[in-house]
Design a protein around this motif. Structure first.
Motif, PDB file in Angstrom:
ATOM      1  N   LEU A 196       0.844  -1.189   0.000  1.00 47.91           N
ATOM      2  CA  LEU A 196       0.000   0.000   0.000  1.00 47.91           C
ATOM      3  C   LEU A 196       0.882   1.243   0.000  1.00 47.91           C
ATOM      4  CD1 LEU A 196      -2.582  -1.156   2.706  1.00 47.91           C
ATOM      5  CD2 LEU A 196      -2.665  -1.514   0.235  1.00 47.91           C
ATOM      6  N   PRO A 197       0.339   2.385  -0.380  1.00 50.37           N
ATOM      7  CA  PRO A 197       1.159   3.601  -0.410  1.00 50.37           C
ATOM      8  C   PRO A 197       1.830   3.924   0.932  1.00 50.37           C
ATOM      9  CG  PRO A 197      -0.924   3.982  -1.528  1.00 50.37           C
ATOM     10  CD  PRO A 197      -1.010   2.614  -0.897  1.00 50.37           C
ATOM     11  N   ASP A 198       1.167   3.555   2.036  1.00 56.33           N
ATOM     12  CA  ASP A 198       1.721   3.875   3.360  1.00 56.33           C
ATOM     13  C   ASP A 198       2.186   2.637   4.139  1.00 56.33           C
ATOM     14  OD1 ASP A 198      -0.816   2.858   3.666  1.00 56.33           O
ATOM     15  OD2 ASP A 198      -1.364   4.203   5.299  1.00 56.33           O
ATOM     16  N   HIS A 199       2.203   1.463   3.477  1.00 56.68           N
ATOM     17  CA  HIS A 199       2.584   0.242   4.206  1.00 56.68           C
ATOM     18  C   HIS A 199       3.075  -0.834   3.246  1.00 56.68           C
ATOM     19  CE1 HIS A 199       2.567  -2.889   7.250  1.00 56.68           C
ATOM     20  NE2 HIS A 199       1.818  -3.634   6.462  1.00 56.68           N
ATOM     21  N   LEU A 200       4.318  -1.226   3.406  1.00 62.06           N
ATOM     22  CA  LEU A 200       4.876  -2.372   2.684  1.00 62.06           C
ATOM     23  C   LEU A 200       4.991  -3.498   3.704  1.00 62.06           C
ATOM     24  CD1 LEU A 200       6.033  -3.599   0.128  1.00 62.06           C
ATOM     25  CD2 LEU A 200       8.260  -2.683   0.777  1.00 62.06           C
ATOM     26  N   CYS A 201       4.184  -4.523   3.532  1.00 66.59           N
ATOM     27  CA  CYS A 201       4.061  -5.592   4.528  1.00 66.59           C
ATOM     28  C   CYS A 201       5.371  -6.359   4.709  1.00 66.59           C
ATOM     29  CB  CYS A 201       2.961  -6.546   4.094  1.00 66.59           C
ATOM     30  SG  CYS A 201       2.751  -7.937   5.203  1.00 66.59           S
ATOM     31  N   PRO A 202       5.962  -6.315   5.905  1.00 65.11           N
ATOM     32  CA  PRO A 202       7.204  -7.049   6.139  1.00 65.11           C
ATOM     33  C   PRO A 202       7.012  -8.565   6.065  1.00 65.11           C
ATOM     34  CG  PRO A 202       6.449  -6.035   8.174  1.00 65.11           C
ATOM     35  CD  PRO A 202       5.548  -5.544   7.081  1.00 65.11           C
ATOM     36  N   SER A 203       5.843  -9.062   6.456  1.00 57.65           N
ATOM     37  CA  SER A 203       5.582 -10.498   6.364  1.00 57.65           C
ATOM     38  C   SER A 203       5.541 -10.947   4.910  1.00 57.65           C
ATOM     39  CB  SER A 203       4.266 -10.855   7.050  1.00 57.65           C
ATOM     40  OG  SER A 203       4.344 -10.561   8.427  1.00 57.65           O
ATOM     41  N   GLY A 204       4.997 -10.100   4.036  1.00 61.79           N
ATOM     42  CA  GLY A 204       4.975 -10.406   2.609  1.00 61.79           C
ATOM     43  C   GLY A 204       6.366 -10.430   2.015  1.00 61.79           C
ATOM     44  N   GLN A 205       7.199  -9.497   2.438  1.00 62.21           N
ATOM     45  CA  GLN A 205       8.578  -9.474   1.954  1.00 62.21           C
ATOM     46  C   GLN A 205       9.323 -10.732   2.406  1.00 62.21           C
ATOM     47  OE1 GLN A 205       9.229  -5.361   3.546  1.00 62.21           O
ATOM     48  NE2 GLN A 205      10.367  -5.167   1.624  1.00 62.21           N
ATOM     49  N   LYS A 206       9.111 -11.126   3.653  1.00 64.69           N
ATOM     50  CA  LYS A 206       9.777 -12.321   4.159  1.00 64.69           C
ATOM     51  C   LYS A 206       9.254 -13.569   3.460  1.00 64.69           C
ATOM     52  CE  LYS A 206      11.407 -14.725   8.144  1.00 64.69           C
ATOM     53  NZ  LYS A 206      11.674 -14.663   9.564  1.00 64.69           N
ATOM     54  N   ALA A 207       7.951 -13.623   3.201  1.00 64.69           N
ATOM     55  CA  ALA A 207       7.379 -14.776   2.503  1.00 64.69           C
ATOM     56  C   ALA A 207       8.014 -14.929   1.122  1.00 64.69           C
ATOM     57  CB  ALA A 207       5.862 -14.632   2.378  1.00 64.69           C
ATOM     58  N   ARG A 208       8.169 -13.820   0.405  1.00 68.32           N
ATOM     59  CA  ARG A 208       8.807 -13.882  -0.912  1.00 68.32           C
ATOM     60  C   ARG A 208      10.243 -14.405  -0.784  1.00 68.32           C
ATOM     61  NH1 ARG A 208       8.620 -11.198  -6.317  1.00 68.32           N
ATOM     62  NH2 ARG A 208      10.707 -11.579  -7.071  1.00 68.32           N
ATOM     63  N   TRP A 209      10.969 -13.879   0.171  1.00 63.94           N
ATOM     64  CA  TRP A 209      12.357 -14.294   0.378  1.00 63.94           C
ATOM     65  C   TRP A 209      12.423 -15.791   0.697  1.00 63.94           C
ATOM     66  CZ3 TRP A 209      14.880 -16.216   4.722  1.00 63.94           C
ATOM     67  CH2 TRP A 209      16.277 -16.280   4.623  1.00 63.94           C
ATOM     68  N   LEU A 210      11.541 -16.264   1.580  1.00 59.67           N
ATOM     69  CA  LEU A 210      11.545 -17.681   1.946  1.00 59.67           C
ATOM     70  C   LEU A 210      11.216 -18.577   0.747  1.00 59.67           C
ATOM     71  CD1 LEU A 210       9.769 -17.468   5.416  1.00 59.67           C
ATOM     72  CD2 LEU A 210      12.144 -18.163   4.994  1.00 59.67           C
ATOM     73  N   LEU A 211      10.234 -18.177  -0.042  1.00 62.39           N
ATOM     74  CA  LEU A 211       9.879 -18.965  -1.227  1.00 62.39           C
ATOM     75  C   LEU A 211      11.051 -19.031  -2.206  1.00 62.39           C
ATOM     76  CD1 LEU A 211       6.249 -17.668  -1.712  1.00 62.39           C
ATOM     77  CD2 LEU A 211       6.897 -20.041  -1.201  1.00 62.39           C
ATOM     78  N   GLU A 212      11.674 -17.884  -2.449  1.00 64.12           N
ATOM     79  CA  GLU A 212      12.824 -17.863  -3.365  1.00 64.12           C
ATOM     80  C   GLU A 212      13.974 -18.697  -2.819  1.00 64.12           C
ATOM     81  OE1 GLU A 212      13.377 -13.643  -3.824  1.00 64.12           O
ATOM     82  OE2 GLU A 212      12.159 -13.623  -5.656  1.00 64.12           O
ATOM     83  N   ARG A 213      14.175 -18.640  -1.533  1.00 67.02           N
ATOM     84  CA  ARG A 213      15.248 -19.410  -0.910  1.00 67.02           C
ATOM     85  C   ARG A 213      15.022 -20.921  -1.068  1.00 67.02           C
ATOM     86  NH1 ARG A 213      18.692 -18.273   4.398  1.00 67.02           N
ATOM     87  NH2 ARG A 213      19.773 -20.256   4.342  1.00 67.02           N
ATOM     88  N   GLN A 214      13.758 -21.314  -1.148  1.00 68.77           N
ATOM     89  CA  GLN A 214      13.425 -22.724  -1.357  1.00 68.77           C
ATOM     90  C   GLN A 214      13.397 -23.097  -2.839  1.00 68.77           C
ATOM     91  OE1 GLN A 214      13.153 -25.146   1.022  1.00 68.77           O
ATOM     92  NE2 GLN A 214      13.959 -23.502   2.297  1.00 68.77           N
ATOM     93  N   GLY A 215      13.787 -22.165  -3.710  1.00 73.82           N
ATOM     94  CA  GLY A 215      13.921 -22.464  -5.128  1.00 73.82           C
ATOM     95  C   GLY A 215      12.703 -22.179  -5.973  1.00 73.82           C
ATOM     96  N   TYR A 216      11.717 -21.476  -5.428  1.00 75.40           N
ATOM     97  CA  TYR A 216      10.521 -21.162  -6.201  1.00 75.40           C
ATOM     98  C   TYR A 216      10.708 -19.886  -7.013  1.00 75.40           C
ATOM     99  CZ  TYR A 216       7.901 -24.692  -3.696  1.00 75.40           C
ATOM    100  OH  TYR A 216       7.462 -25.888  -3.195  1.00 75.40           O
ATOM    101  N   ASP A 217      10.144 -19.884  -8.214  1.00 74.29           N
ATOM    102  CA  ASP A 217       9.947 -18.647  -8.957  1.00 74.29           C
ATOM    103  C   ASP A 217       8.646 -18.080  -8.421  1.00 74.29           C
ATOM    104  OD1 ASP A 217      12.185 -18.883 -10.625  1.00 74.29           O
ATOM    105  OD2 ASP A 217      11.097 -20.191 -11.990  1.00 74.29           O
TER     106      ASP A 217
END
Length: 88
Positions: free
Chosen positions: A31-52
């Protein structure tokens, strides 16, 4: 933003149909006033497990609320892997 990041408003595909093989679909708030840290971590975890990651961003609170109602979930981020929603 990464090149595979798209606004939810621009997407009309079913996440269960897209999440096959090593592709994960992730819905998260940017959102314009909020970038969800849990969403950022979820993306990082998925990528770390080899997912596109097919990264789908909510840009308004209305988009978040509509998504929650449609999928009967209480929180975001939400992810799909192998055609199934995973997590809580």
């Amino acid at each position: 933003m990464p090149k595979d990041t798209r606004d939810v408003a621009d997407i009309d595909t079913n996440p269960a149909e897209v999440a096959v093989g090593k592709i994960a679909v992730l819905y998260r708030m940017a959102l314009p006033d909020h970038l969800c840290p849990s969403g950022q971590k979820a993306r990082w975890l998925l990528e770390r497990q080899g997912y596109d990651v097919d990264d789908r961003l909510f840009r308004t609170r209305a988009e978040v609320n509509a998504f929650k109602a449609e999928h009967d979930v209480k929180t975001t981020p939400q992810a799909w892997i192998e055609g199934e929603r995973v997590g809580g």
